[in-house]
Scaffold this active site. Sequence first.
Site, PDB file in Angstrom:
ATOM      1  CB  CYS A 230      -0.313   8.099 -59.398  1.00 21.67           C
ATOM      2  SG  CYS A 230      -0.496   6.715 -60.495  1.00 21.67           S
TER       3      CYS A 230
ATOM      4  CG  ASP B 231      -8.784   7.000 -58.898  1.00 25.84           C
ATOM      5  OD1 ASP B 231      -8.066   8.009 -58.771  1.00 25.84           O
ATOM      6  OD2 ASP B 231      -8.690   6.012 -58.137  1.00 25.84           O
TER       7      ASP B 231
ATOM      8  CB  ILE C 280      -9.662  14.730 -55.303  1.00 26.18           C
ATOM      9  CG1 ILE C 280     -11.179  14.559 -55.461  1.00 26.18           C
ATOM     10  CG2 ILE C 280      -9.098  13.870 -54.156  1.00 26.18           C
ATOM     11  CD1 ILE C 280     -12.004  14.652 -54.214  1.00 26.18           C
TER      12      ILE C 280
ATOM     13  NE  ARG D  78      -1.949  10.498 -53.887  1.00 29.43           N
ATOM     14  CZ  ARG D  78      -2.221   9.402 -54.586  1.00 29.43           C
ATOM     15  NH1 ARG D  78      -1.429   9.040 -55.563  1.00 29.43           N
ATOM     16  NH2 ARG D  78      -3.280   8.666 -54.305  1.00 29.43           N
ATOM     17  N   PRO D  79      -0.265  14.657 -48.918  1.00 22.53           N
ATOM     18  CG  PRO D  79      -1.480  16.379 -47.923  1.00 22.53           C
ATOM     19  CD  PRO D  79      -1.160  15.769 -49.251  1.00 22.53           C
ATOM     20  CB  ILE D  80       0.469  10.799 -44.755  1.00 18.62           C
ATOM     21  CG1 ILE D  80       1.902  11.162 -44.387  1.00 18.62           C
ATOM     22  CG2 ILE D  80       0.445  10.066 -46.074  1.00 18.62           C
ATOM     23  CD1 ILE D  80       2.746   9.947 -44.076  1.00 18.62           C
ATOM     24  CG  ASP D  81      -2.382  16.397 -43.068  1.00 17.38           C
ATOM     25  OD1 ASP D  81      -2.370  15.896 -44.209  1.00 17.38           O
ATOM     26  OD2 ASP D  81      -3.273  17.180 -42.697  1.00 17.38           O
ATOM     27  CD  GLN D  82      -6.489  15.319 -41.792  1.00 22.81           C
ATOM     28  OE1 GLN D  82      -7.364  15.071 -40.964  1.00 22.81           O
ATOM     29  NE2 GLN D  82      -5.774  16.436 -41.749  1.00 22.81           N
TER      30      GLN D  82
ATOM     31  NE  ARG E 112       1.033   2.237 -59.366  1.00 18.74           N
ATOM     32  CZ  ARG E 112       0.929   3.309 -58.637  1.00 18.74           C
ATOM     33  NH1 ARG E 112       1.509   4.414 -59.014  1.00 18.74           N
ATOM     34  NH2 ARG E 112       0.251   3.306 -57.521  1.00 18.74           N
TER      35      ARG E 112
ATOM     36  NE  ARG F  33      -1.061   8.519 -51.050  1.00 22.18           N
ATOM     37  CZ  ARG F  33      -0.424   9.464 -50.402  1.00 22.18           C
ATOM     38  NH1 ARG F  33       0.873   9.627 -50.560  1.00 22.18           N
ATOM     39  NH2 ARG F  33      -1.063  10.270 -49.594  1.00 22.18           N
TER      40      ARG F  33
ATOM     41  CE  LYS G  69      -4.989   0.868 -58.129  1.00 23.58           C
ATOM     42  NZ  LYS G  69      -4.304   1.719 -57.153  1.00 23.58           N
ATOM     43  CG  ASN G  70      -7.681   2.135 -55.063  1.00 21.97           C
ATOM     44  OD1 ASN G  70      -6.540   1.762 -55.330  1.00 21.97           O
ATOM     45  ND2 ASN G  70      -8.211   3.244 -55.554  1.00 21.97           N
TER      46      ASN G  70
HETATM   47  C1  UD1 Z   1      -7.107   6.861 -52.757  1.00 17.58           C
HETATM   48  C2  UD1 Z   1      -6.963   5.978 -53.959  1.00 17.58           C
HETATM   49  C3  UD1 Z   1      -6.809   6.816 -55.216  1.00 17.58           C
HETATM   50  C4  UD1 Z   1      -7.943   7.830 -55.336  1.00 17.58           C
HETATM   51  C5  UD1 Z   1      -8.096   8.621 -54.049  1.00 17.58           C
HETATM   52  C6  UD1 Z   1      -9.331   9.520 -54.051  1.00 17.58           C
HETATM   53  C7  UD1 Z   1      -5.859   4.042 -53.033  1.00 17.58           C
HETATM   54  C8  UD1 Z   1      -4.629   3.223 -52.943  1.00 17.58           C
HETATM   55  N1  UD1 Z   1      -5.788   5.140 -53.784  1.00 17.58           N
HETATM   56  O1  UD1 Z   1      -5.897   7.597 -52.639  1.00 17.58           O
HETATM   57  O2  UD1 Z   1      -6.822   5.937 -56.340  1.00 17.58           O
HETATM   58  O3  UD1 Z   1      -7.639   8.725 -56.376  1.00 17.58           O
HETATM   59  O4  UD1 Z   1      -8.235   7.730 -52.925  1.00 17.58           O
HETATM   60  O5  UD1 Z   1     -10.477   8.774 -54.270  1.00 17.58           O
HETATM   61  O6  UD1 Z   1      -6.902   3.703 -52.505  1.00 17.58           O
HETATM   62  N2  UD1 Z   1      -5.212  14.303 -47.933  1.00 17.58           N
HETATM   63  C9  UD1 Z   1      -4.674  15.143 -46.979  1.00 17.58           C
HETATM   64  N3  UD1 Z   1      -4.081  14.570 -45.871  1.00 17.58           N
HETATM   65  C10 UD1 Z   1      -4.020  13.227 -45.689  1.00 17.58           C
HETATM   66  C11 UD1 Z   1      -4.592  12.385 -46.665  1.00 17.58           C
HETATM   67  C12 UD1 Z   1      -5.176  12.957 -47.782  1.00 17.58           C
HETATM   68  O7  UD1 Z   1      -4.719  16.353 -47.111  1.00 17.58           O
HETATM   69  O8  UD1 Z   1      -3.487  12.785 -44.657  1.00 17.58           O
HETATM   70  C13 UD1 Z   1      -5.867  14.885 -49.120  1.00 17.58           C
HETATM   71  C14 UD1 Z   1      -5.188  14.487 -50.425  1.00 17.58           C
HETATM   72  O9  UD1 Z   1      -4.104  15.336 -50.731  1.00 17.58           O
HETATM   73  C15 UD1 Z   1      -6.324  14.603 -51.400  1.00 17.58           C
HETATM   74  C16 UD1 Z   1      -7.539  14.180 -50.591  1.00 17.58           C
HETATM   75  O10 UD1 Z   1      -7.170  14.321 -49.219  1.00 17.58           O
HETATM   76  O11 UD1 Z   1      -6.485  15.938 -51.795  1.00 17.58           O
HETATM   77  C17 UD1 Z   1      -8.004  12.766 -50.842  1.00 17.58           C
HETATM   78  O12 UD1 Z   1      -6.925  11.870 -50.650  1.00 17.58           O
HETATM   79  P1  UD1 Z   1      -7.146  10.362 -50.225  1.00 17.58           P
HETATM   80  O13 UD1 Z   1      -8.586  10.037 -50.306  1.00 17.58           O
HETATM   81  O14 UD1 Z   1      -6.430  10.098 -48.952  1.00 17.58           O
HETATM   82  O15 UD1 Z   1      -6.402   9.608 -51.381  1.00 17.58           O
HETATM   83  P2  UD1 Z   1      -5.527   8.307 -51.268  1.00 17.58           P
HETATM   84  O16 UD1 Z   1      -6.008   7.439 -50.159  1.00 17.58           O
HETATM   85  O17 UD1 Z   1      -4.101   8.666 -51.345  1.00 17.58           O
END
Ligand code: UD1
Length: 430
Positions: free
Chosen positions: A117, A305, A327, A122-126, A397, A93, A22-23
């Site tokens: 979920c 996961d 995580i 779940r920030p997107i700052d990166q 999902r 997401r 899926k991912n």
């Molecule tokens: C993806 C997977 C999810 C899995 C996760 C970790 C998809 C659609 N989802 O989620 O199933 O549980 O990887 O393997 O592929 N973070 C930040 N800033 C950011 C982005 C992330 O601080 O801009 C933090 C998150 O809060 C978290 C960690 O980084 O603590 C990992 O997140 P990330 O790997 O980005 O998870 P997703 O891509 O959302």
Amino acid sequence: MEQYIIKGGVPLHGEVSIGGAKNAALGILAAAIMTDETVTIENVPNVRDTRVLLQAIEGIGAKVKYVYNNSVQINGGSICDFNVDYEYIKKIRASYYLLGALLGKYKCSQVALPGGCNIGSRPIDQHIKGFKALGADVVIEHGKISTKAEHLKGGHVYFDVVTVGATINLMLAACLADGDTILENAAKEPHIVDVANFLNAMGANIKGAGTDVIRIKGVSRLHGTTYSIIPDQIEAGTFMFASAATHGDVVVKDVIPKHLESLSAKLIEVGCQVIEGDDWVRVIGCDELKSTNVKTLPYPGFPTDMQPQMSVVLALANGSSMVTESIFENRFKYVDELNRMGCKIKVEGNTAYIEGVRRITGAQMSAPDLRAGAALVIAALSAEGLSEIDDIEYIQRGYEDFEGKLRGLGAVIERIDSEREAQKFKLKIG
Ligand code: UD1
């Protein structure tokens, strides 16, 4: 409202075939719009998240055609709108992959802020930091995130945290930027490699995916291709752990055993036998599961996961175990439900302290999120008597025909959506 009714206590036996990841699919479907030529993607899991993303892709004008159940053709040549505001898109997401894909191709994009979920903030700052490093302006307004670049150019991004989403998003945008991009401290999950392989099959130049430094040389255009998605590591793991928890004997087919190593290692630690073939693993449960400790980590560590499914196995093991979630901070919401079945789990901070019990009993439960929902199903399969699980749309999902595959292994499970159907099923199973 659909729910699962499960009669537990039957060890799972037989063979189950695993679908596409899926991912990986979510990244690849978004990437497919980056060429004006037709792309055929095979082994797409037909689950709610991929269907929603495909509807969003259609919503911005791309052509989407299901060739078979798991094979999709996408043509992004007719995209007329860079604003993704499809009603359901906020629920998934991975909607944010359209930000990177549209930014790369059209140098601008707008997407409603993603949901997914509820497993913690779940920030997107990166992602934002990365897009800015490529020369894009990024604005968050009215619940939407917009990107725009006069000149999208290669850049150097050092991620502060290891993030799957931002690594994929930056690969998408950077492959059509001018010049070279370096992504450091990149995520190494198998689906990162799969998205990179797919982009390369479309003509991108990405090297190093699967290591923590990814180098991307921008190209001026991408072309059509045919590509098959890798097997889903988490779907496979869920069936492996279901075999362990029910003391079963299950052959999980159509997988890449290398991607499952952290899971196989834990199953061996708790006393199961794991036999690996070229594209299958067999998990033979044991009478008395042993306790152990687990900490979730980015790949190749133990995946977050699989954390809820692991907790169920340990809840049935002999002795005390600890499960540490490193995580996401809110990933233990299923614990109250397990305790109502007779499990003994206490959560403090990011650690669950588990006292194994030998016997649990069926209960009425609600799935709090996708993987926790799958874990509750495993618990119900291991419990004495009947369980009813609500909110199974979360499970849908990410698992294609979950109940059908479990039934193929001997599980007594039915998906029902009315009280009448529930009564009928209960009468049938006695
Ligand atoms: C993806 C997977 C999810 C899995 C996760 C970790 C998809 C659609 N989802 O989620 O199933 O549980 O990887 O393997 O592929 N973070 C930040 N800033 C950011 C982005 C992330 O601080 O801009 C933090 C998150 O809060 C978290 C960690 O980084 O603590 C990992 O997140 P990330 O790997 O980005 O998870 P997703 O891509 O959302």
